[in-house]
Design an enzyme around this catalytic site. Structure first.
Site, short mmCIF file in Angstrom:
data_model
loop_
_atom_site.label_atom_id
_atom_site.label_comp_id
_atom_site.label_asym_id
_atom_site.label_seq_id
_atom_site.Cartn_x
_atom_site.Cartn_y
_atom_site.Cartn_z
N ALA A 12 0.81 -1.23 0.00
CA ALA A 12 0.00 0.00 0.00
C ALA A 12 0.84 1.28 0.00
O ALA A 12 0.30 2.37 0.14
CB ALA A 12 -0.95 0.00 1.20
N ARG A 14 2.29 2.52 -2.51
CA ARG A 14 2.10 3.24 -3.78
C ARG A 14 1.08 2.50 -4.65
O ARG A 14 0.57 1.44 -4.26
CB ARG A 14 3.43 3.39 -4.52
CG ARG A 14 4.15 2.08 -4.79
CD ARG A 14 5.56 2.37 -5.28
NE ARG A 14 6.40 1.20 -5.35
CZ ARG A 14 6.54 0.43 -6.44
NH1 ARG A 14 5.86 0.70 -7.52
NH2 ARG A 14 7.34 -0.61 -6.42
N VAL A 62 5.27 -9.86 2.86
CA VAL A 62 4.10 -10.75 3.01
C VAL A 62 4.42 -12.23 2.75
O VAL A 62 3.63 -13.10 3.10
CB VAL A 62 2.91 -10.31 2.11
CG1 VAL A 62 2.40 -8.94 2.50
CG2 VAL A 62 3.28 -10.38 0.62
N TYR A 152 3.17 -15.08 -13.44
CA TYR A 152 2.17 -14.11 -12.95
C TYR A 152 0.74 -14.59 -13.27
O TYR A 152 -0.16 -14.51 -12.41
CB TYR A 152 2.46 -12.77 -13.60
CG TYR A 152 1.64 -11.59 -13.16
CD1 TYR A 152 1.91 -10.95 -11.95
CD2 TYR A 152 0.62 -11.08 -13.96
CE1 TYR A 152 1.18 -9.84 -11.57
CE2 TYR A 152 -0.11 -9.96 -13.59
CZ TYR A 152 0.18 -9.34 -12.39
OH TYR A 152 -0.55 -8.23 -12.00
N ALA A 153 0.53 -15.10 -14.48
CA ALA A 153 -0.80 -15.59 -14.87
C ALA A 153 -1.23 -16.75 -13.99
O ALA A 153 -2.38 -16.81 -13.55
CB ALA A 153 -0.79 -16.01 -16.34
N LYS A 156 -2.09 -15.34 -10.53
CA LYS A 156 -3.34 -14.58 -10.52
C LYS A 156 -4.56 -15.48 -10.72
O LYS A 156 -5.64 -15.21 -10.20
CB LYS A 156 -3.29 -13.47 -11.57
CG LYS A 156 -2.29 -12.34 -11.24
CD LYS A 156 -2.47 -11.78 -9.83
CE LYS A 156 -1.84 -10.43 -9.63
NZ LYS A 156 -1.93 -9.97 -8.23
P1 NAP Z 1 3.13 -1.48 -7.78
O1 NAP Z 1 2.94 -0.04 -8.10
O2 NAP Z 1 4.36 -2.18 -8.27
O3 NAP Z 1 2.98 -1.65 -6.19
C1 NAP Z 1 3.13 -2.91 -5.59
C2 NAP Z 1 3.52 -2.71 -4.14
O4 NAP Z 1 3.68 -4.01 -3.54
C3 NAP Z 1 4.88 -1.99 -4.00
O5 NAP Z 1 4.78 -0.96 -3.06
C4 NAP Z 1 5.81 -3.10 -3.54
O6 NAP Z 1 6.88 -2.67 -2.71
C5 NAP Z 1 4.85 -3.98 -2.75
N1 NAP Z 1 5.41 -5.30 -2.53
C6 NAP Z 1 6.10 -6.08 -3.39
N2 NAP Z 1 6.49 -7.21 -2.81
C7 NAP Z 1 6.06 -7.17 -1.53
C8 NAP Z 1 6.16 -8.04 -0.43
N3 NAP Z 1 6.79 -9.22 -0.51
N4 NAP Z 1 5.58 -7.68 0.75
C9 NAP Z 1 4.96 -6.49 0.87
N5 NAP Z 1 4.82 -5.62 -0.15
C10 NAP Z 1 5.36 -5.94 -1.34
O7 NAP Z 1 1.91 -2.37 -8.33
P2 NAP Z 1 0.39 -1.99 -8.67
O8 NAP Z 1 0.31 -1.76 -10.13
O9 NAP Z 1 -0.14 -0.99 -7.72
O10 NAP Z 1 -0.30 -3.40 -8.41
C11 NAP Z 1 -0.96 -3.76 -7.20
C12 NAP Z 1 -1.61 -5.12 -7.37
O11 NAP Z 1 -2.52 -5.10 -8.47
C13 NAP Z 1 -0.61 -6.24 -7.66
O12 NAP Z 1 -1.01 -7.43 -7.03
C14 NAP Z 1 -0.70 -6.39 -9.16
O13 NAP Z 1 -0.30 -7.65 -9.59
C15 NAP Z 1 -2.17 -6.12 -9.39
N6 NAP Z 1 -2.50 -5.68 -10.75
C16 NAP Z 1 -1.99 -4.53 -11.27
C17 NAP Z 1 -2.34 -4.15 -12.57
C18 NAP Z 1 -1.83 -2.89 -13.21
O14 NAP Z 1 -2.12 -2.66 -14.40
N7 NAP Z 1 -1.09 -2.03 -12.52
C19 NAP Z 1 -3.18 -4.97 -13.34
C20 NAP Z 1 -3.67 -6.15 -12.77
C21 NAP Z 1 -3.33 -6.49 -11.48
P3 NAP Z 1 8.29 -2.23 -3.34
O15 NAP Z 1 8.02 -0.94 -4.04
O16 NAP Z 1 9.17 -2.06 -2.15
O17 NAP Z 1 8.71 -3.32 -4.26
#
Ligand code: NAP
Length: 251
Positions: A12, A14, A62, A152-153, A156
């Site tokens: 959370a 970003r 996590v 990833y697929a 998910k």
């Molecule tokens: P993001 O901007 O990359 O943010 C992901 C956050 O998760 C980052 O703050 C990251 O921390 C944190 N994180 C990574 N590994 C972690 C761990 N082991 N424990 C705790 N926190 C961790 O991604 P987002 O685009 O907001 O995506 C959020 C979710 O939506 C994800 O599950 C992603 O797969 C899903 N999603 C996103 C999209 C899209 O288009 N953006 C589409 C479909 C699904 P660090 O910065 O320190 O690495």
């Protein structure tokens, strides 16, 4: 909502997670802002507090069982028993199958699947005690298959099965479990994908928008709105669902 409930949002600091944390705070939840780096969560916590909400920054990987259990205990004692959980933390390790390393496979499975399992297992005891709970798991349109994302697929798609099973096991305790499957959302994650394929991010977004029926790319707030709905008190009869939030039909 009669009393302020506590919700945990992972990843959370970003992107989508930050938007979900802020939205749930404006809905009246006390919010635990969880991410790898506790200091990185402070911005989101400050924004919530400036708007009159209550929030706590918690550093936690996590995928680490001990860290998860300690974080959930801390949240329960410092903020209140968590009855909302948004499993949002995520990473990408994209590559075509023949070039994908076992480490890249394991990292993605560990953060998305093991992370969601550990967080949900640690949190469910508070939800079952309260006879109320809301679990929301972040899936993706990639669950339907996406070139370069075998890991990833699979993760998910796995989260969709996990969600439906939680709904079946925990329903009798007043707990719902649902999944949100976003399409293209503008965050650092999609910016990193643009960089990987060698495209300017603005051009990448424009190209993506031409493939989306509502003719625009998504924003973190689009996902926060869906999460807000699933967490509502009066959404208790909606469980085990996968909601594609992608600007058009996907499944
Ligand atoms: P993001 O901007 O990359 O943010 C992901 C956050 O998760 C980052 O703050 C990251 O921390 C944190 N994180 C990574 N590994 C972690 C761990 N082991 N424990 C705790 N926190 C961790 O991604 P987002 O685009 O907001 O995506 C959020 C979710 O939506 C994800 O599950 C992603 O797969 C899903 N999603 C996103 C999209 C899209 O288009 N953006 C589409 C479909 C699904 P660090 O910065 O320190 O690495």
């Amino acid at each position: 909502m009669t009393e302020a409930r506590t919700a945990i949002v992972t990843g959370a600091a970003r992107g989508i997670g930050a938007a979900v944390a802020e939205r749930l705070a404006s809905d009246g939840f006390k919010v635990a802002v969880v991410d790898l780096d506790e200091a990185a969560c402070q911005n989101v916590v400050d924004k919530i507090k400036e708007s009159g909400g209550e929030a706590l920054a918690v550093g936690c990987d996590v995928s680490n069982e001990e860290a998860v259990n300690a974080a959930v205990e801390r949240i329960a004692s410092e903020l209140g028993a968590p009855t909302g959980l948004i499993n949002n933390a995520g990473v990408l390790r994209d590559n075509l199958l023949f070039k994908m390393s076992a480490d890249d496979w394991d990292t993605v499975m560990n953060v998305h699947l093991r992370g969601s399992f550990l967080m949900t297992r640690a949190t469910q005891k508070y939800m079952t005690e309260a006879k109320f709970g809301r679990v929301v798991n972040l899936s993706s349109t990639s669950a339907l298959g996406n070139r370069g994302q075998a890991n990833y697929a699979a993760a998910k798609a796995g989260l969709q099965g996990f969600t439906k099973t939680l709904a079946i096991e925990l329903g009798k305790f007043g707990i719902t479990a649902n999944a949100i499957a976003p399409g293209f959302i503008v965050t650092d994650m999609t910016a990193a994908t643009a960089e990987r394929v060698g495209m300017d991010f603005d051009e990448f977004q424009k190209a993506a928008a031409t493939q989306i029926p509502v003719a625009r790319v998504g924003r973190p707030d689009d996902i926060a709105a869906a999460a807000s709905f699933f967490c509502r008190e009066d959404a208790g009869f909606v469980s085990g669902q996968v909601l594609y939030v992608a600007g058009g039909p996907k499944d």
